[in-house]
Design a protein around this motif. Structure first.
Motif, PDB file in Angstrom:
ATOM      1  N   LEU A   7       0.827  -1.214   0.000  1.00  0.00           N
ATOM      2  CA  LEU A   7       0.000   0.000   0.000  1.00  0.00           C
ATOM      3  C   LEU A   7       0.860   1.262   0.000  1.00  0.00           C
ATOM      4  O   LEU A   7       0.488   2.274  -0.597  1.00  0.00           O
ATOM      5  N   ARG A   8       2.014   1.201   0.632  1.00  0.00           N
ATOM      6  CA  ARG A   8       2.866   2.397   0.657  1.00  0.00           C
ATOM      7  C   ARG A   8       3.349   2.740  -0.748  1.00  0.00           C
ATOM      8  O   ARG A   8       3.509   3.926  -1.076  1.00  0.00           O
ATOM      9  N   HIS A   9       3.571   1.711  -1.577  1.00  0.00           N
ATOM     10  CA  HIS A   9       3.948   1.996  -2.955  1.00  0.00           C
ATOM     11  C   HIS A   9       2.834   2.758  -3.667  1.00  0.00           C
ATOM     12  O   HIS A   9       3.090   3.707  -4.426  1.00  0.00           O
ATOM     13  N   LEU A  10       1.611   2.352  -3.423  1.00  0.00           N
ATOM     14  CA  LEU A  10       0.476   3.035  -4.049  1.00  0.00           C
ATOM     15  C   LEU A  10       0.344   4.464  -3.540  1.00  0.00           C
ATOM     16  O   LEU A  10       0.085   5.394  -4.312  1.00  0.00           O
ATOM     17  N   ARG A  11       0.499   4.649  -2.232  1.00  0.00           N
ATOM     18  CA  ARG A  11       0.400   6.006  -1.677  1.00  0.00           C
ATOM     19  C   ARG A  11       1.492   6.907  -2.245  1.00  0.00           C
ATOM     20  O   ARG A  11       1.235   8.076  -2.580  1.00  0.00           O
ATOM     21  N   TYR A  12       2.704   6.391  -2.325  1.00  0.00           N
ATOM     22  CA  TYR A  12       3.808   7.178  -2.876  1.00  0.00           C
ATOM     23  C   TYR A  12       3.538   7.530  -4.337  1.00  0.00           C
ATOM     24  O   TYR A  12       3.722   8.679  -4.765  1.00  0.00           O
ATOM     25  N   PHE A  13       3.103   6.541  -5.108  1.00  0.00           N
ATOM     26  CA  PHE A  13       2.845   6.782  -6.523  1.00  0.00           C
ATOM     27  C   PHE A  13       1.744   7.827  -6.711  1.00  0.00           C
ATOM     28  O   PHE A  13       1.871   8.750  -7.521  1.00  0.00           O
ATOM     29  N   VAL A  14       0.651   7.694  -5.971  1.00  0.00           N
ATOM     30  CA  VAL A  14      -0.465   8.632  -6.120  1.00  0.00           C
ATOM     31  C   VAL A  14      -0.034  10.047  -5.763  1.00  0.00           C
ATOM     32  O   VAL A  14      -0.404  11.018  -6.441  1.00  0.00           O
ATOM     33  N   PRO A  34      14.900  11.340  -1.752  1.00  0.00           N
ATOM     34  CA  PRO A  34      15.606  10.169  -2.297  1.00  0.00           C
ATOM     35  C   PRO A  34      14.888   8.841  -2.047  1.00  0.00           C
ATOM     36  O   PRO A  34      14.725   8.048  -2.989  1.00  0.00           O
ATOM     37  N   PRO A  35      14.445   8.551  -0.818  1.00  0.00           N
ATOM     38  CA  PRO A  35      13.717   7.282  -0.611  1.00  0.00           C
ATOM     39  C   PRO A  35      12.435   7.216  -1.434  1.00  0.00           C
ATOM     40  O   PRO A  35      12.056   6.144  -1.917  1.00  0.00           O
ATOM     41  N   LEU A  36      11.768   8.362  -1.611  1.00  0.00           N
ATOM     42  CA  LEU A  36      10.561   8.386  -2.420  1.00  0.00           C
ATOM     43  C   LEU A  36      10.879   7.995  -3.863  1.00  0.00           C
ATOM     44  O   LEU A  36      10.193   7.161  -4.464  1.00  0.00           O
ATOM     45  N   SER A  37      11.908   8.584  -4.405  1.00  0.00           N
ATOM     46  CA  SER A  37      12.306   8.257  -5.781  1.00  0.00           C
ATOM     47  C   SER A  37      12.677   6.784  -5.909  1.00  0.00           C
ATOM     48  O   SER A  37      12.336   6.130  -6.910  1.00  0.00           O
ATOM     49  N   GLN A  38      13.358   6.258  -4.894  1.00  0.00           N
ATOM     50  CA  GLN A  38      13.752   4.851  -4.929  1.00  0.00           C
ATOM     51  C   GLN A  38      12.530   3.937  -4.919  1.00  0.00           C
ATOM     52  O   GLN A  38      12.487   2.926  -5.638  1.00  0.00           O
ATOM     53  N   LEU A  43       8.672   0.356  -7.727  1.00  0.00           N
ATOM     54  CA  LEU A  43       7.322   0.045  -8.185  1.00  0.00           C
ATOM     55  C   LEU A  43       7.308  -0.170  -9.700  1.00  0.00           C
ATOM     56  O   LEU A  43       6.679  -1.117 -10.207  1.00  0.00           O
ATOM     57  N   GLU A  44       7.997   0.718 -10.407  1.00  0.00           N
ATOM     58  CA  GLU A  44       8.070   0.570 -11.864  1.00  0.00           C
ATOM     59  C   GLU A  44       8.743  -0.752 -12.248  1.00  0.00           C
ATOM     60  O   GLU A  44       8.337  -1.421 -13.203  1.00  0.00           O
ATOM     61  N   GLU A  45       9.747  -1.120 -11.491  1.00  0.00           N
ATOM     62  CA  GLU A  45      10.440  -2.381 -11.754  1.00  0.00           C
ATOM     63  C   GLU A  45       9.501  -3.563 -11.540  1.00  0.00           C
ATOM     64  O   GLU A  45       9.491  -4.519 -12.334  1.00  0.00           O
ATOM     65  N   MET A  46       8.703  -3.505 -10.470  1.00  0.00           N
ATOM     66  CA  MET A  46       7.775  -4.602 -10.190  1.00  0.00           C
ATOM     67  C   MET A  46       6.682  -4.680 -11.250  1.00  0.00           C
ATOM     68  O   MET A  46       6.247  -5.773 -11.626  1.00  0.00           O
ATOM     69  N   LEU A  47       6.238  -3.536 -11.737  1.00  0.00           N
ATOM     70  CA  LEU A  47       5.202  -3.530 -12.765  1.00  0.00           C
ATOM     71  C   LEU A  47       5.761  -3.892 -14.141  1.00  0.00           C
ATOM     72  O   LEU A  47       5.043  -4.398 -15.005  1.00  0.00           O
ATOM     73  N   GLY A  48       7.008  -3.582 -14.347  1.00  0.00           N
ATOM     74  CA  GLY A  48       7.640  -3.881 -15.623  1.00  0.00           C
ATOM     75  C   GLY A  48       7.474  -2.801 -16.663  1.00  0.00           C
ATOM     76  O   GLY A  48       7.864  -3.001 -17.825  1.00  0.00           O
ATOM     77  N   TYR A  49       6.949  -1.632 -16.258  1.00  0.00           N
ATOM     78  CA  TYR A  49       6.758  -0.526 -17.193  1.00  0.00           C
ATOM     79  C   TYR A  49       7.001   0.791 -16.458  1.00  0.00           C
ATOM     80  O   TYR A  49       6.707   0.922 -15.258  1.00  0.00           O
ATOM     81  N   PRO A  50       7.517   1.813 -17.145  1.00  0.00           N
ATOM     82  CA  PRO A  50       7.697   3.120 -16.513  1.00  0.00           C
ATOM     83  C   PRO A  50       6.340   3.792 -16.293  1.00  0.00           C
ATOM     84  O   PRO A  50       5.431   3.671 -17.118  1.00  0.00           O
ATOM     85  N   LEU A  51       6.244   4.467 -15.174  1.00  0.00           N
ATOM     86  CA  LEU A  51       5.008   5.179 -14.838  1.00  0.00           C
ATOM     87  C   LEU A  51       5.139   6.682 -15.085  1.00  0.00           C
ATOM     88  O   LEU A  51       4.120   7.367 -15.240  1.00  0.00           O
ATOM     89  N   PHE A  52       6.362   7.183 -15.099  1.00  0.00           N
ATOM     90  CA  PHE A  52       6.592   8.615 -15.263  1.00  0.00           C
ATOM     91  C   PHE A  52       7.618   8.857 -16.368  1.00  0.00           C
ATOM     92  O   PHE A  52       8.530   8.047 -16.584  1.00  0.00           O
ATOM     93  N   VAL A  53       7.456   9.987 -17.014  1.00  0.00           N
ATOM     94  CA  VAL A  53       8.486  10.536 -17.895  1.00  0.00           C
ATOM     95  C   VAL A  53       9.160  11.652 -17.120  1.00  0.00           C
ATOM     96  O   VAL A  53       8.519  12.627 -16.747  1.00  0.00           O
TER      97      VAL A  53
END
Length: 298
Positions: A7-14, A34-38, A43-53
């Motif tokens: 859930l923290r990944h989702l909160r960070y992403f949102v 820095p931890p947020l960016s990491q 999350l992008e690695e787990m999904l297998g696709y980039p979420l941001f440009v």
């Protein structure tokens, strides 16, 4: 690796998706950047696709990021709703409460209790079942009722019973009776009168308690008519079919063809009682009990 998403990944992403700025999102989340960016990269690695440009000047969502944002927001809303509902259930604020009660209780403090409970817990579905004391007790013991309001209930090893209202007994006579004009009446004067009364099956203690008063005066009444409801009993008395002993609350439904007289030298009272199973721990039952006891002392 979808199962590793938390859930923290989702909160960070949102937060990043809504702010489109890592610095502002970090401030919103009360974390360092820095931890947020990491975490977003993980999350992008787990999904297998980039979420941001990401550029040196801006952050924007990819097509996958836009699709994931809607789903992440929905997931967080559902989770928060479930958390809130669980907490409400834990506090006894939502759910269903099945309550049995005796009809004469509606002539006492019971309507005020129902109103106070409904105002305090509007999301609880209160299911009410009117019956005799004996059947209310049976419903609690077999699990179909969560709590019950009794009148002079029989002892039960399974129930915890608390008095919430007490009232004296009165004599009920036809308005044409020779003693109807008195202000009070001696119980002994009813020795030879036929009685209209409720059935023993309604509850043994409730049945015997008023009759025990008569036995103190050396007689046991002859019951010539039985009826299950006080309105019927009063109508039969008004028709001249006998007299009775009743809790004082029945005066509220007495018609002009009957009179209700206080009993002289009688202190025994009838009790309206709240009953719950012993060891009951459900908050929804505890909250009703608190309301009922509060109304009784208020």
């Amino acid at each position: 690796m979808d199962q590793d998403i938390e859930l923290r990944h989702l909160r960070y992403f949102v937060a990043v998706a809504e702010e489109l700025h890592f610095g502002r999102a970090a401030e919103r989340l009360h974390v360092s950047q820095p931890p947020l960016s990491q975490q977003i990269m993980k999350l992008e690695e787990m999904l297998g696709y980039p979420l941001f440009v990401r550029t040196s000047r801006s952050v924007s969502l990819t097509a996958a990021g836009e699709a994931f944002l809607e789903r992440a927001q929905r997931t967080l809303r559902i989770m928060q709703r479930d958390i809130d509902e669980t907490r409400s259930i834990g506090r006894g604020e939502v759910g269903s409460l099945h309550l049995g009660f005796i009809g004469s209780g509606m002539l006492t403090t019971l309507p005020r209790i129902f109103r106070a409970y409904g105002e305090a817990y509007p999301k609880v579905s209160l299911h009410l079942y009117e019956s005799f004391t004996s059947r209310v007790v049976e419903g609690m013991e077999n699990g179909t009722l969560d709590a019950g309001v009794l009148r002079d209930g029989d002892p039960s090893d399974k129930l915890e019973v608390t008095t919430i209202y007490s009232e004296p007994f009165m004599a009920v006579l036809p308005a044409t009776h020779g003693r109807a004009g008195q202000k009070t009446i001696s119980l002994g004067s009813l020795r030879d009168e036929p009685f209209v009364y409720y059935p023993r099956s309604a509850g043994l203690r409730a049945f015997e308690k008023p009759l025990a008063l008569c036995e103190e005066y050396g007689f046991r009444p002859q019951i010539v008519q039985e009826a299950s409801h006080w309105l019927t009993i009063l109508r039969l008395i008004g028709a001249g079919m006998g007299v009775s002993l009743a809790p004082a609350c029945v005066r509220q439904i007495a018609s002009p063809d009957v009179v209700c007289l206080p009993l002289r030298d009688v202190t025994l009272k009838s009790h309206i009682e709240l009953a719950c199973l012993k060891g009951e721990t459900r908050p929804i039952v505890a909250q009703f009990r608190n309301i009922a006891l509060g109304a009784a002392t208020g």
